[in-house]
Design an enzyme around this catalytic site. Structure first.
Site, PDB file in Angstrom:
ATOM      1  N   LEU A  76       0.971  -1.352   0.050  1.00  0.00           N
ATOM      2  CA  LEU A  76       0.054   0.061   0.060  1.00  0.00           C
ATOM      3  C   LEU A  76       0.828   1.229   0.042  1.00  0.00           C
ATOM      4  CD1 LEU A  76      -2.888  -1.117   2.330  1.00  0.00           C
ATOM      5  CD2 LEU A  76      -3.017  -1.215  -0.054  1.00  0.00           C
ATOM      6  N   ASP A  77       2.258   1.154  -0.270  1.00  0.00           N
ATOM      7  CA  ASP A  77       2.693   2.446  -0.465  1.00  0.00           C
ATOM      8  C   ASP A  77       4.138   1.982  -1.297  1.00  0.00           C
ATOM      9  OD1 ASP A  77       3.579   5.224   0.091  1.00  0.00           O
ATOM     10  OD2 ASP A  77       4.553   4.853   1.673  1.00  0.00           O
TER      11      ASP A  77
END
Length: 299
Positions: A76-77
């Protein structure tokens, strides 16, 4: 604590290993391997990356994400600053600091309503606080590859700051990638589809299509020429042995990241190959004419 234990269990050549988890009254810390080879961000903005190197980075990144997803973890990053190199130039996906263990309906919104992630690489569903799946990481990985191959991001970064960038990801369509030939362009753009159902279903399938497209553009052996060690699954290795069917090709302007390794045409060589044949034909005709003249003079 459950998330930390799952992260510590990740074991893959392209994931930075987690050695320990420290919890204090104020913080929760992950103790990870230290890597001294720099980041993809540093290489891209420093000495630069060839197209072959960018694609090798893409395959390594997707291999690490596939392993994380299989273990039930979303990163998610995903972004160039979170892709690190060892001294041997082995790429590892790092900084699972905001990762979440996959669960039904999981989102990435804090109690204060803040959406976590990096706006330039965030997926539409993550930016809008909706339920998340591996498709979110696939979108971010596609954005990284878009940038490495074209030299720019799929959305303009100068309109409205971070909030404006996130709004573009939610409601806009990414600009068609330029300077990148088919079928590579099509693979990258599919990973950036706004609807999750239109993206690749998993990171490995994305990697297979990327390998096939890279073979089509660069020819076999491109991964070895990149000089970057990559650990691949059997499916992706099979993709490295195939090329995409040749269809109508669109004309694209040259791009430095691809020109660095793309073969160039040599019109001079073609000219030198034709000229001797023409001269030989002229010489033969002259010999026939001379023979005819000599015979006529004898008569």
């Amino acid at each position: 604590d459950r998330e930390a234990k799952v992260l510590a269990s990740l074991d893959h050549p392209h994931i930075v290993p987690v050695y320990d988890y420290v919890r204090t009254s104020r913080d929760r810390l992950l103790v990870m391997e230290r890597l001294d080879g720099g980041t993809v961000h540093g290489s891209f903005h420093g000495p630069g990356l060839s197209g072959e190197q960018a694609l090798a980075i893409g395959l390594a990144m997707l291999a690490g994400l596939q392993a994380a997803h299989y273990a039930g973890v979303l990163h998610l990053d995903v972004k160039p600053k979170n892709l690190l190199f060892t001294r041997q130039r082995v790429l590892k996906v790092a900084d699972f600091g905001i990762a979440t263990v996959i669960s039904e309906g999981a989102t990435l919104v804090t109690h204060g309503g803040e959406v976590l992630g990096t706006p330039a690489y965030i997926s539409p569903e993550q930016a809008s606080g909706n339920a998340l799946s591996p498709a979110a990481d696939i979108y971010s990985a596609g954005t990284v590859l878009y940038e490495l191959l074209s030299g720019r991001l799929p959305f303009d970064s100068g309109h409205g700051g971070a909030l404006g960038m996130m709004r573009q990801h939610i409601f806009g369509e990414p600009k068609p990638i330029t300077g990148v030939p088919e079928p590579l362009a099509g693979v990258i753009m599919r990973s950036l589809a706004r609807d999750t159902d239109d993206r690749y279903r998993d990171a490995e399938t994305f990697a297979v299509d990327l390998a096939v497209a890279a073979n089509t553009v660069y020819g076999t052996g491109w991964l070895e020429r990149s000089g970057m060690p990559v650990h691949l699954s059997g499916r992706v290795l099979e993709g490295l042995a195939r090329t995409a069917p040749r269809g109508p090709q669109r004309t694209v302007p040259p791009d430095p990241t691809l020109v660095a390794t793309r073969g160039t045409a040599r019109p001079a060589a073609t000219k030198s190959a034709v000229t001797p044949a023409v001269l030989g034909l002229v010489a033969t005709i002259m010999l026939v004419v001379l023979a005819f003249v000599d015979r006529k003079s004898v008569v």
